[in-house]
Design a protein around this motif. Structure first.
Motif, PDB file in Angstrom:
ATOM      1  N   LEU A   5       0.715  -1.101  -0.110  1.00  0.00           N
ATOM      2  CA  LEU A   5       0.054  -0.031   0.071  1.00  0.00           C
ATOM      3  C   LEU A   5       1.073   1.201  -0.068  1.00  0.00           C
ATOM      4  CD1 LEU A   5      -2.651  -1.120   2.511  1.00  0.00           C
ATOM      5  CD2 LEU A   5      -2.914  -1.218   0.174  1.00  0.00           C
ATOM      6  N   PRO A   6       0.524   2.257  -0.787  1.00  0.00           N
ATOM      7  CA  PRO A   6       1.317   3.532  -0.747  1.00  0.00           C
ATOM      8  C   PRO A   6       0.994   4.323   0.466  1.00  0.00           C
ATOM      9  CG  PRO A   6      -0.683   3.916  -1.941  1.00  0.00           C
ATOM     10  CD  PRO A   6      -0.819   2.354  -1.490  1.00  0.00           C
ATOM     11  N   ALA A   7       1.969   5.299   0.564  1.00  0.00           N
ATOM     12  CA  ALA A   7       1.789   6.252   1.832  1.00  0.00           C
ATOM     13  C   ALA A   7       0.693   7.129   1.381  1.00  0.00           C
ATOM     14  CB  ALA A   7       3.200   7.114   1.891  1.00  0.00           C
ATOM     15  N   PRO A   8      -0.062   7.820   2.347  1.00  0.00           N
ATOM     16  CA  PRO A   8      -1.022   8.723   1.947  1.00  0.00           C
ATOM     17  C   PRO A   8      -0.555   9.994   0.944  1.00  0.00           C
ATOM     18  CG  PRO A   8      -0.766   8.685   4.379  1.00  0.00           C
ATOM     19  CD  PRO A   8       0.372   7.834   3.611  1.00  0.00           C
ATOM     20  N   MET A   9      -1.532  10.437   0.074  1.00  0.00           N
ATOM     21  CA  MET A   9      -1.313  11.109  -0.902  1.00  0.00           C
ATOM     22  C   MET A   9      -0.622  12.382  -0.442  1.00  0.00           C
ATOM     23  SD  MET A   9      -3.706  13.122  -3.507  1.00  0.00           S
ATOM     24  CE  MET A   9      -3.174  14.170  -4.814  1.00  0.00           C
ATOM     25  N   LYS A  10       0.379  12.990  -1.238  1.00  0.00           N
ATOM     26  CA  LYS A  10       1.383  14.096  -1.034  1.00  0.00           C
ATOM     27  C   LYS A  10       0.652  14.908  -2.030  1.00  0.00           C
ATOM     28  CE  LYS A  10       5.628  12.184  -0.060  1.00  0.00           C
ATOM     29  NZ  LYS A  10       7.123  11.955  -0.635  1.00  0.00           N
ATOM     30  N   THR A  11      -0.090  16.036  -1.549  1.00  0.00           N
ATOM     31  CA  THR A  11      -0.624  16.812  -2.305  1.00  0.00           C
ATOM     32  C   THR A  11       0.118  17.836  -2.992  1.00  0.00           C
ATOM     33  OG1 THR A  11      -1.374  18.452  -0.399  1.00  0.00           O
ATOM     34  CG2 THR A  11      -2.975  17.040  -1.180  1.00  0.00           C
ATOM     35  N   PRO A  12      -0.039  18.126  -4.374  1.00  0.00           N
ATOM     36  CA  PRO A  12       0.959  19.170  -4.914  1.00  0.00           C
ATOM     37  C   PRO A  12       0.966  20.268  -4.118  1.00  0.00           C
ATOM     38  CG  PRO A  12      -0.452  18.163  -6.528  1.00  0.00           C
ATOM     39  CD  PRO A  12      -1.223  17.661  -5.111  1.00  0.00           C
ATOM     40  N   PRO A  13       2.105  20.937  -4.123  1.00  0.00           N
ATOM     41  CA  PRO A  13       2.476  22.368  -3.722  1.00  0.00           C
ATOM     42  C   PRO A  13       1.015  23.453  -3.949  1.00  0.00           C
ATOM     43  CG  PRO A  13       4.287  21.732  -4.616  1.00  0.00           C
ATOM     44  CD  PRO A  13       3.352  20.808  -5.228  1.00  0.00           C
ATOM     45  N   GLY A  14       0.763  24.109  -2.792  1.00  0.00           N
ATOM     46  CA  GLY A  14      -0.440  25.064  -3.040  1.00  0.00           C
ATOM     47  C   GLY A  14      -1.690  24.459  -2.921  1.00  0.00           C
ATOM     48  N   VAL A  15      -1.909  23.043  -2.694  1.00  0.00           N
ATOM     49  CA  VAL A  15      -3.173  22.529  -2.945  1.00  0.00           C
ATOM     50  C   VAL A  15      -3.605  22.090  -1.616  1.00  0.00           C
ATOM     51  CG1 VAL A  15      -4.554  20.597  -3.699  1.00  0.00           C
ATOM     52  CG2 VAL A  15      -2.812  21.550  -5.209  1.00  0.00           C
ATOM     53  N   THR A  16      -4.790  22.399  -0.894  1.00  0.00           N
ATOM     54  CA  THR A  16      -5.567  22.120   0.087  1.00  0.00           C
ATOM     55  C   THR A  16      -6.576  21.576   0.036  1.00  0.00           C
ATOM     56  OG1 THR A  16      -4.666  24.085   1.113  1.00  0.00           O
ATOM     57  CG2 THR A  16      -6.411  23.136   2.235  1.00  0.00           C
ATOM     58  N   LEU A  17      -6.847  20.102   0.688  1.00  0.00           N
ATOM     59  CA  LEU A  17      -8.023  19.321   0.500  1.00  0.00           C
ATOM     60  C   LEU A  17      -8.776  19.526   1.740  1.00  0.00           C
ATOM     61  CD1 LEU A  17      -6.345  16.276  -1.504  1.00  0.00           C
ATOM     62  CD2 LEU A  17      -7.507  18.287  -2.312  1.00  0.00           C
ATOM     63  N   SER A  18     -10.301  19.976   1.827  1.00  0.00           N
ATOM     64  CA  SER A  18     -10.842  20.158   2.676  1.00  0.00           C
ATOM     65  C   SER A  18     -11.871  19.278   2.933  1.00  0.00           C
ATOM     66  CB  SER A  18     -11.401  21.514   2.829  1.00  0.00           C
ATOM     67  OG  SER A  18     -12.427  21.788   1.695  1.00  0.00           O
ATOM     68  N   PHE A  19     -11.548  17.790   2.792  1.00  0.00           N
ATOM     69  CA  PHE A  19     -12.432  16.752   3.040  1.00  0.00           C
ATOM     70  C   PHE A  19     -11.723  15.623   3.565  1.00  0.00           C
ATOM     71  CE2 PHE A  19     -11.003  16.723  -1.464  1.00  0.00           C
ATOM     72  CZ  PHE A  19     -10.352  15.593  -1.585  1.00  0.00           C
ATOM     73  N   PRO A  20     -12.191  14.439   4.134  1.00  0.00           N
ATOM     74  CA  PRO A  20     -11.722  13.236   4.475  1.00  0.00           C
ATOM     75  C   PRO A  20     -11.405  12.266   3.226  1.00  0.00           C
ATOM     76  CG  PRO A  20     -13.851  13.183   5.237  1.00  0.00           C
ATOM     77  CD  PRO A  20     -13.797  14.526   4.557  1.00  0.00           C
ATOM     78  N   TRP A  21     -10.453  11.376   3.121  1.00  0.00           N
ATOM     79  CA  TRP A  21     -10.401  10.559   2.270  1.00  0.00           C
ATOM     80  C   TRP A  21     -11.386   9.536   2.357  1.00  0.00           C
ATOM     81  CZ3 TRP A  21      -8.326  11.921  -1.782  1.00  0.00           C
ATOM     82  CH2 TRP A  21      -6.836  12.573  -2.115  1.00  0.00           C
ATOM     83  N   VAL A  22     -11.659   9.126   3.434  1.00  0.00           N
ATOM     84  CA  VAL A  22     -12.738   8.112   4.068  1.00  0.00           C
ATOM     85  C   VAL A  22     -13.828   8.682   4.828  1.00  0.00           C
ATOM     86  CG1 VAL A  22     -13.218   5.931   5.002  1.00  0.00           C
ATOM     87  CG2 VAL A  22     -11.271   6.438   3.400  1.00  0.00           C
ATOM     88  N   ARG A  23     -15.071   8.733   4.896  1.00  0.00           N
ATOM     89  CA  ARG A  23     -15.955   9.267   5.738  1.00  0.00           C
ATOM     90  C   ARG A  23     -16.866   8.061   6.327  1.00  0.00           C
ATOM     91  NH1 ARG A  23     -19.111  10.888   9.313  1.00  0.00           N
ATOM     92  NH2 ARG A  23     -20.900  12.244   9.243  1.00  0.00           N
TER      93      ARG A  23
END
Length: 159
Positions: free
Chosen positions: A14-32
């Protein structure tokens, strides 16, 4: 640990959690998690370190169907990684209910189900046809985030 043992037997990690590209903010959970269900946000293909895996671009143009199938398989591993983080144990998944596959398609590419088979084939291989079979869509899109070829979301039943 049964599912993780099957992954290991297949030579998969399994891969490590996603590294978001610079300047990107994700405001949600990967799993709910809600009750006996886990809802998985859209995932793309990841490398072992959590960075986005190429090739990038449209399936049927820059990306071949075979490469996109492999990307869908990598996306399955990314989804499993997020589920393991959220649930603690992949064996808590008792059934795969729904998979929604999106493909970054070039005009005229219509073999979207064959691409998302990369995801479904691995899930059924790991969970078997009883728990692994799922309702599914495989739709072409004009574009996907970060120019990834495949994005997949899912819903599973859990203990």
């Amino acid at each position: 640990m049964e599912i993780e043992n099957r992954l290991s037997d297949l030579g998969l990690t399994l891969p490590a959690p996603m590294k978001t590209p610079p300047g990107v903010t994700l405001s949600f959970p990967w799993v709910r998690v809600h009750g006996d269900r886990a809802f998985v946000s859209g995932h793309g293909p990841l490398l072992a370190d959590g960075s986005l895996a190429g090739p990038f671009g449209k399936v049927g143009d820059q990306v071949t169907e075979e490469q996109a199938y492999a990307s869908a398989r990598l996306t399955a591993l990314a989804v499993l990684s997020s589920l393991k983080d959220a649930l603690g144990d992949l064996d808590r998944i008792v059934a795969w209910l729904r998979v929604f596959g999106m493909i970054n398609t070039a005009p005229g590419f219509v073999r979207t189900p064959a691409v998302i088979n990369g995801f479904s084939d691995l899930i059924v291989q790991l969970w078997g046809p009883e728990a692994g079979s799922h309702a599914r869509s495989a739709v072409g899109q004009a574009a996907l985030p970060f120019d990834i070829p495949v994005e997949i979301e899912a819903e599973v039943a859990i203990l």
